[in-house]
Each structure stands twice: as structure tokens, then as C-alpha cells.
Design an enzyme around this catalytic site. Structure first.
Site, PDB file in Angstrom:
ATOM      1  CD  GLU A   8      -2.508  -1.404  -0.036  1.00  0.00           C
ATOM      2  OE1 GLU A   8      -2.706  -0.478  -0.828  1.00  0.00           O
ATOM      3  OE2 GLU A   8      -2.731  -2.591  -0.293  1.00  0.00           O
TER       4      GLU A   8
HETATM    5  C1  LIG Z   1       2.731  -9.841   0.897  1.00  0.00           C
HETATM    6  C2  LIG Z   1       2.412  -8.814  -0.144  1.00  0.00           C
HETATM    7  C3  LIG Z   1       1.087  -8.531  -0.428  1.00  0.00           C
HETATM    8  C4  LIG Z   1       0.780  -7.595  -1.428  1.00  0.00           C
HETATM    9  N1  LIG Z   1      -0.535  -7.387  -1.785  1.00  0.00           N
HETATM   10  C5  LIG Z   1      -0.805  -6.666  -2.907  1.00  0.00           C
HETATM   11  C6  LIG Z   1      -2.127  -6.620  -3.448  1.00  0.00           C
HETATM   12  O1  LIG Z   1      -3.077  -7.169  -2.884  1.00  0.00           O
HETATM   13  N2  LIG Z   1      -2.327  -5.959  -4.610  1.00  0.00           N
HETATM   14  C7  LIG Z   1      -1.310  -5.332  -5.269  1.00  0.00           C
HETATM   15  O2  LIG Z   1      -1.551  -4.762  -6.329  1.00  0.00           O
HETATM   16  N3  LIG Z   1      -0.047  -5.342  -4.769  1.00  0.00           N
HETATM   17  C8  LIG Z   1       0.236  -5.991  -3.615  1.00  0.00           C
HETATM   18  N4  LIG Z   1       1.512  -6.041  -3.128  1.00  0.00           N
HETATM   19  C9  LIG Z   1       2.558  -5.296  -3.802  1.00  0.00           C
HETATM   20  C10 LIG Z   1       3.056  -4.108  -2.981  1.00  0.00           C
HETATM   21  O3  LIG Z   1       2.049  -3.127  -2.905  1.00  0.00           O
HETATM   22  C11 LIG Z   1       4.352  -3.592  -3.648  1.00  0.00           C
HETATM   23  O4  LIG Z   1       5.343  -4.586  -3.404  1.00  0.00           O
HETATM   24  C12 LIG Z   1       4.779  -2.257  -3.093  1.00  0.00           C
HETATM   25  O5  LIG Z   1       3.884  -1.261  -3.528  1.00  0.00           O
HETATM   26  C13 LIG Z   1       6.198  -1.864  -3.528  1.00  0.00           C
HETATM   27  O6  LIG Z   1       6.372  -2.050  -4.902  1.00  0.00           O
HETATM   28  P1  LIG Z   1       7.648  -2.869  -5.433  1.00  0.00           P
HETATM   29  O7  LIG Z   1       7.715  -4.137  -4.661  1.00  0.00           O
HETATM   30  O8  LIG Z   1       7.547  -2.962  -6.887  1.00  0.00           O
HETATM   31  O9  LIG Z   1       8.888  -1.993  -5.003  1.00  0.00           O
HETATM   32  P2  LIG Z   1       9.572  -0.852  -5.890  1.00  0.00           P
HETATM   33  O10 LIG Z   1       8.538   0.032  -6.437  1.00  0.00           O
HETATM   34  O11 LIG Z   1      10.510  -1.484  -6.821  1.00  0.00           O
HETATM   35  O12 LIG Z   1      10.390  -0.065  -4.768  1.00  0.00           O
HETATM   36  C14 LIG Z   1      11.652  -0.545  -4.241  1.00  0.00           C
HETATM   37  C15 LIG Z   1      12.178   0.491  -3.232  1.00  0.00           C
HETATM   38  O13 LIG Z   1      12.420   1.737  -3.894  1.00  0.00           O
HETATM   39  C16 LIG Z   1      11.706   2.785  -3.274  1.00  0.00           C
HETATM   40  N5  LIG Z   1      11.227   3.704  -4.292  1.00  0.00           N
HETATM   41  C17 LIG Z   1      10.638   3.409  -5.458  1.00  0.00           C
HETATM   42  N6  LIG Z   1      10.342   4.527  -6.142  1.00  0.00           N
HETATM   43  C18 LIG Z   1      10.740   5.555  -5.380  1.00  0.00           C
HETATM   44  C19 LIG Z   1      10.711   6.978  -5.511  1.00  0.00           C
HETATM   45  N7  LIG Z   1      10.175   7.577  -6.580  1.00  0.00           N
HETATM   46  N8  LIG Z   1      11.218   7.727  -4.504  1.00  0.00           N
HETATM   47  C20 LIG Z   1      11.732   7.157  -3.411  1.00  0.00           C
HETATM   48  N9  LIG Z   1      11.800   5.831  -3.226  1.00  0.00           N
HETATM   49  C21 LIG Z   1      11.307   5.033  -4.197  1.00  0.00           C
HETATM   50  C22 LIG Z   1      10.564   2.113  -2.522  1.00  0.00           C
HETATM   51  O14 LIG Z   1      10.143   2.898  -1.412  1.00  0.00           O
HETATM   52  C23 LIG Z   1      11.214   0.802  -2.097  1.00  0.00           C
HETATM   53  O15 LIG Z   1      11.930   1.008  -0.907  1.00  0.00           O
HETATM   54  C24 LIG Z   1       1.832  -6.925  -2.106  1.00  0.00           C
HETATM   55  C25 LIG Z   1       3.160  -7.203  -1.779  1.00  0.00           C
HETATM   56  C26 LIG Z   1       3.455  -8.152  -0.827  1.00  0.00           C
HETATM   57  C27 LIG Z   1       4.915  -8.462  -0.554  1.00  0.00           C
END
Ligand SMILES: Cc1cc2nc3c(=O)[nH]c(=O)nc-3n(C[C@H](O)[C@H](O)[C@H](O)COP(=O)(O)OP(=O)(O)OC[C@H]3O[C@@H](n4cnc5c(N)ncnc54)[C@H](O)[C@@H]3O)c2cc1C
Length: 606
Positions: free
Chosen positions: A441
Site C-alpha cells: 500500500e
Molecule cells: C505480501 C504482499 C502482499 C501484497 N498485496 C498486494 C495486493 O493485494 N495488490 C497489489 O496490487 N499489490 C500488492 N503487493 C505489492 C506491494 O504493494 C508492492 O510490493 C509495493 O507497492 C512496492 O512495490 P515494489 O515491490 O515494486 O517496489 P519498488 O517500487 O521497486 O520499490 C523498491 C524500493 O524503492 C523505493 N522507491 C521506489 N520509487 C521511489 C521513488 N520515486 N522515490 C523514493 N523511493 C522510491 C521504494 O520505497 C522501495 O523502498 C503486495 C506485496 C506483498 C509483498
């Protein structure tokens, strides 16, 4: 091994004394059924269900986890039966509209219910939790047919919902979404693409699952302006709700993950799955914000749930575990040693857990009233005003409460010593389970950028000023100009609070000015700024709780110890937690240079 008793006295203190829910309900005639008698009955029944049915499945669910078998997901033993009991008890319908089969009670009561289910068993609570977001989204943006078919069944609990945003290449940056939606010419669309990490994406609790999916129409603009929102059921469904064949949504696998092991996190493949557009074309992300706001508040709640569960169990342990003697002399000379609760360091961890769970709950319950106001707004103007207030406070709650929920869970593990590291006691599970809350989220970093960048700098501080005015109004009203003795005692809370409010506004202005010459100022300051904001907001509610406790003590009430304890806990908050704002203020104002100057090639020499 873990135990949980719903903190009904704390909940009622907030509902009745601090936030005066019953006067608030009277403002909205639709909520007039939410009388004290009914609410008490709901609290008692919900507590029973959570303590007796959900808690016993918490550790067994973690041990067993979800099983993946050829596209199907089998939830741990007892989950399905507990879900059926939840549906039979009418819990899924509690705070949803009467016209679609709900009970029409206020959303704020739904949040109280979610707090109890989530504390007793967060993994289990994820299944109905995601459904609430789907219901709110369809209610806000769906057409009548969609509401009749999908919303009514989600409310009944016969189907559950999901939120499908994330894809392998993007989670934060949803402008990169690739899933395609091809119009079929009959008002439906063929949806093709892969979504990952979808909570409750596949399971055996219900026969159908309603996926709310972000996808792109042909020739849609690039980035976030070209994303639309679709309802895609797992099974083909006719308008009367009869289920047909598979709708070509298949679960490719589920994740083997650190925590919330009983919550299925699915890879979903959409292969020409038939979906319906919800909301206007290319406005999918705006519509999805309805879902995301529900989910963000729900995730903030996860921090409070973890803090409460960790605190309750730490307290029991700290009273029983014997180790050495109190520094001020034996407290229990008849025993071989004193219980660890006599030691100041253990007390510090326990009190920190206590202020986090009670202060966090207050933050959520305050916000829940704003959610009620939005759901019952009589005009666009009223809705927009409440939306602005919610938009400002949501990133603070989401990031601050999940970070502090993790802190509390870690204190719990520490209080148990080596036993905290052993699975049998359950404390390491709370640490693992809550850890996801700072990630999904929108990570803490992303919430912080939203707060400082979008909600403060882009609006020239309007929401911050409005909120500050409210807090300063409380400070003036309750203490500074009063001669009433208990109100004078409030000054030790009111002075630091008013000062931090003035500083909060000043820091935001100074950061805005600095950001004009260096845009990295925002990203470098934002997390510290958000955490500063969190401590101030929590301080506001600790001051309010102390104020209410003083007022109760001025009356002839029973249970005086409860109110005295609130005041002492507020003292701990202001002496031991609130000063964290000082170090955050220093680091948020530090020049980004020390962060950015080291060339990335020089970061490591291995
Ligand atoms: C157990 C679990 C349940 C989940 N449930 C759902 C669900 O029901 N539906 C759904 O759609 N998704 C779901 N997710 C996905 C989750 O919302 C995402 O993993 C999360 O939003 C982060 O995205 P990412 O993993 O691609 O990380 P990335 O976007 O790759 O980010 C990696 C890191 O970089 C940082 N970062 C990225 N961009 C920036 C920026 N512009 N400025 C500063 N920092 C930045 C982030 O803060 C993070 O620390 C779930 C994930 C898990 C692990």
C-alpha cells in the site's frame, strides 16, 4: 501460546469520551441506529468471535501456511469454517449500504470490527479486508448493474474481492502497468496480463473472486493518465449470479514469504479474461484511489493490531518471568527473583508498546469519523472538505503507525528474551507478520513523498494549516486560558504540543524554500518530516485522552484507576516519545549533500 482479549474498555473510552461518536452519529440521520446499546452488543459479540475463533488459528495458520495445488490454493485448517461463521454472523455486511444488503452502520464501526479481527489474526483478516476495498470501489464508481451483481454478493460475503495493481516490473510506479484491455464491442473487454503479489488472489473460502484490475485500453496515453479500471470475476457470471466456466484468470503460484503465511499472495495470469470497465476510461488510477485509501487505512490499522497483540502478551510475560532483583530493593522477597517488569528497561519497552497501541488506536478512530463524514456528505463541497482532511492524515497514519507497529513488535520479542526468538511463543511471528505493513500500500518512503510533496508543498500547506488550526484550537480551549485546576495540569502536554505545531509549519515553509533550489530536498527530508508529523499527531491525541481522563475524574465515576492510568501513560508519551521530534527536526533540515555527494561507483570497493 499467544493470548488476546479485545480491549473493549479502551475502545469505549475513545468512542464515548474522547471522540463522542454518538453525537457524531446523530449528525447523520442514516446512522441513528448506531445507539450505545447496539454498539455495545457489537463489541461484545465481535470480541467473542475474535478471541474464540480467530486467535486460535493465528499460530496454526502460520505453521501450516497456504498450499498451492495445480492452480488452486488451500487455506490453513479452520480458515474456511471461520470465514463461514463470519458471513453467517453478518460481519461482512456491517458497515455497507442497506440498499445493497448491508446493515447500513457507520464505516467507523467497521473499522472497530476490523481492529479486533486484525489483532486476533491478521492473515485471516486479509481475506475479508480486501473485499471491503472492492465493495467501496464498486459502490463509489460502479453502475447499477455492477452493484446489483457484484456489490451485493461481496457484502453478503459469498464472494470476496482483490486489488490487482502490481506487475513484475512495477509496484510503486504504476505508470508502467502493461496489462491490456481490448474492447469486445459489447461493452465488455478482454483483459490480458500478469499481476503479482495479489493478496487473496486465489483461495478456497468462496466460489468466486472479484478482481479489481488496472489495465490499459488500446492507444491509451502513456503513464498514469492511460490506465483504466476493470471488474474481472474469477468465474464467468450471469446477471443473476449463476456461475459459469472459468473466466481465464489462473493462479500461477503463490509466494513463499517472510510472514502473513496464511494469507495467499498470488501470481494471477489474465488470458483474455472478460472484464467490465468501472468508472471512466483512463481514470482508473483516480478510481483505484478509493480502494487504496481504504487499504491504506486498513494497513495503518495493521500497525496498531500488531502493537496491541505484542503489548498484551509482553505484559503477561513481564509479570511472570523472574530475573534478578529490582535496583531499588527486592519487590517480591518470597520469590527467588523479581519479575522482569520491575526493571526500568523492560518498563520502557512495555510503556512504549502501550503508548503506540493506545495512541495509534486514537489516531485511527479520529480518522474513522472523517470516513463517516465522506460516506454521508450531502454536497460535493462537504465531500471535498472531508476528502482533503483524509488525504492529509492518511499517509501519516499509514507510514507512522506501521513503523511504530514494527517497533512495538520488536520490543515484544526483546521482552521475551531468547524465548521471543522461538516460534512456540508467537512473538517472532508478530515481528514477521507486521513487517510487510511498511511495504505494501505504498512504502514508508512513498507515503512520505506523498505527504510532503503532494499534500503539503503542492497545496501550499493548506491541509497542514487546517489541521494545525484544529490542534491549536484544542490547546487554547482546553488549557491555556483556563483557570480550572485540572485544565492547568494539562499544560505539560499542551505547551510542547503547541510549540511542535508552530515548528511543523515553519519546517514545511523552510523545506519549500530550500526545495526551490534543490529538488532533492523533498526526498531527503520526507521520511523524517513524516515521522515528525506522526509524533505531533499522536501527541494531539494523547493530550486529548489525558483531557478526557481528567474530565471523567472530575465526575463521580467508577473505575478511576482506568483514567489515572491514561494520564500517566500520556506523561510517558510526552516525556519519552515526543522528544524524538527534536532529532527528527534536525535530520529533516540537514543538507541533502551528505546523502547525494558520494558517487554511486564509490559506495563500495568490493
Ligand atoms: C505480501 C504482499 C502482499 C501484497 N498485496 C498486494 C495486493 O493485494 N495488490 C497489489 O496490487 N499489490 C500488492 N503487493 C505489492 C506491494 O504493494 C508492492 O510490493 C509495493 O507497492 C512496492 O512495490 P515494489 O515491490 O515494486 O517496489 P519498488 O517500487 O521497486 O520499490 C523498491 C524500493 O524503492 C523505493 N522507491 C521506489 N520509487 C521511489 C521513488 N520515486 N522515490 C523514493 N523511493 C522510491 C521504494 O520505497 C522501495 O523502498 C503486495 C506485496 C506483498 C509483498
Amino acid at each position: 501460546m499467544l493470548s488476546y482479549k479485545a480491549p473493549v474498555a479502551d475502545i469505549k473510552f475513545l468512542i464515548e469520551d474522547v471522540f463522542n461518536y454518538y453525537d457524531h452519529y446523530k449528525k447523520h440521520e442514516e446512522f441513528e441506529e448506531a445507539t450505545p446499546d447496539l454498539v455495545d452488543a457489537i463489541l461484545q459479540e465481535c470480541a467473542k468471535f475474535c478471541e474464540n475463533e480467530l486467535l486460535p488459528l493465528y499460530q496454526s495458520g502460520d505453521k501450516e501456511g497456504c498450499r498451492f495445488d495445480n492452480g488452486k490454493v488451500i487455506t490453513p485448517k479452520g480458515f474456511k469454517e471461520a470465514y463461514q461463521q463470519y458471513v453467517d454472523g453478518g460481519w461482512s455486511a456491517l458497515s455497507h449500504p442497506l440498499e445493497h444488503g448491508g446493515q447500513g452502520l457507520p464505516p467507523s464501526l467497521g473499522l472497530v470490527q476490523s481492529e479486533m479481527t486484525g489483532t486476533a489474526n491478521w492473515s485471516w483478516a486479509m481475506y475479508p479486508g480486501l473485499s471491503h476495498g472492492a465493495m467501496n470501489t464498486i459502490d463509489a464508481h460502479g453502475n447499477d448493474k455492477q452493484k446489483e451483481l457484484y456489490l451485493t454478493r461481496l457484502i453478503q460475503g459469498t464472494w470476496t474481492g482483490t486489488m490487482c495493481l502490481t506487475e513484475p516490473q512495477c509496484g510503486t510506479d504504476l505508470g508502467q502497468v502493461k496489462t491490456k484491455a481490448e474492447p469486445n464491442g459489447d461493452g465488455t473487454y478482454n483483459i490480458t496480463g500478469t499481476k503479482i503479489f495479489i493478496s487473496a488472489g486465489e483461495h478456497d473460502l468462496t466460489d468466486n473472486i472479484i478482481h479489481i484490475v488496472l489495465a490499459r485500453l488500446p492507444d491509451a496515453p502513456k503513464g498514469t493518465r492511460g490506465i483504466s479500471l476493470f471488474i474481472v470475476p474469477k468465474m464467468k457470471t450471469s446477471q443473476d449470479g449463476t456461475l459459469g466456466d472459468s473466466n481465464n484468470v489462473t493462479c500461477g503460484s503463490i509466494e513463499d514469504k517472510m510472514g502473513i503465511k496464511a494469507s495467499a499472495t498470488a501470481v494471477l495470469n489474465f488470458d483474455n479474461a472478460v472484464g467490465e470497465l468501472i468508472g471512466p476510461e483512463n481514470k482508473g488510477l483516480e478510481c483505484m484511489f478509493t480502494f487504496m485509501n481504504t487499504a491504506r487505512l486498513g494497513t495503518a490499522l495493521q500497525g496498531v493490531c500488531a502493537a496491541e497483540l505484542a503489548f498484551q502478551n509482553s505484559l503477561i510475560y513481564a509479570k511472570e518471568r523472574l530475573s534478578m532483583r529490582s535496583l531499588t530493593g527486592k519487590k517480591y522477597p518470597e520469590q527467588v527473583a523479581d519479575p522482569i517488569i520491575v526493571h526500568p528497561d523492560v518498563r520502557k519497552m512495555l510503556m512504549t508498546q502501550k503508548v503506540i497501541s493506545e495512541g495509534g488506536r486514537a489516531m485511527i478512530y479520529y480518522t474513522a469519523k472523517i470516513v463517516d463524514d465522506i460516506s454521508m456528505a450531502k454536497s460535493d463541497k462537504e465531500r471535498e472538505a472531508a476528502d482533503d482532511r483524509l488525504g492529509f492524515i492518511t499517509p501519516i497514519l499509514k507510514a507512522f503507525l506501521t513503523e511504530l507497529g514494527s517497533e512495538s513488535a520488536n520490543h515484544g520479542l526483546q521482552i521475551f528474551g531468547g524465548h521471543g526468538y522461538i516460534k512456540e511463543w508467537g512473538m517472532e511471528q508478530i515481528v514477521r507478520d507486521v513487517r510487510i505493513s511498511t511495504l505494501y500500500e505504498g512504502t514508508t518512503g512513498i507515503q512520505a513523498l506523498d505527504l510532503l510533496g503532494r499534500k503539503i508543498l503542492l497545496t501550499r500547506g493548506k491541509s497542514l494549516n487546517d489541521f494545525s488550526k484544529e490542534v491549536l484550537g484544542f490547546c487554547k480551549d482546553k488549557s491555556l486560558i483556563s483557570s480550572n485546576p485540572h485544565k492547568r495540569q494539562m499544560n505539560r502536554f499542551i505547551w510542547p504540543l503547541s510549540k511542535s505545531i508552530a515548528n511543523w509549519q515553519q519546517y514545511s515553509v523552510r523545506l519549500a524554500l530550500k526545495a526551490k533550489s534543490d529538488r532533492d530536498v523533498v526526498g531527503s527530508a520526507s521520511v523524517d518530516f513524516l515521522m515528525y508529523s506522526g509524533y505531533v499527531v499522536m501527541g494531539y491525541f494523547w493530550a486529548q485522552m489525558a483531557q478526557s481522563a481528567y474530565e471523567k475524574l472530575a465526575e463521580d465515576v467508577e473505575n478511576r484507576d482506568f483514567y489515572r492510568a491514561k494520564i500517566k501513560t500520556a506523561e510517558f508519551y510526552f516525556e519519552r516519545m515526543f522528544p524524538r521530534t527534536k532529532s527528527l527536526a534536525k535530520t529533516m533540515m540537514a543538507d541533502p549533500k551528505s546523502l547525494m555527494q558520494l558517487d554511486q561507483e564509490l559506495m563500495s570497493f568490493v
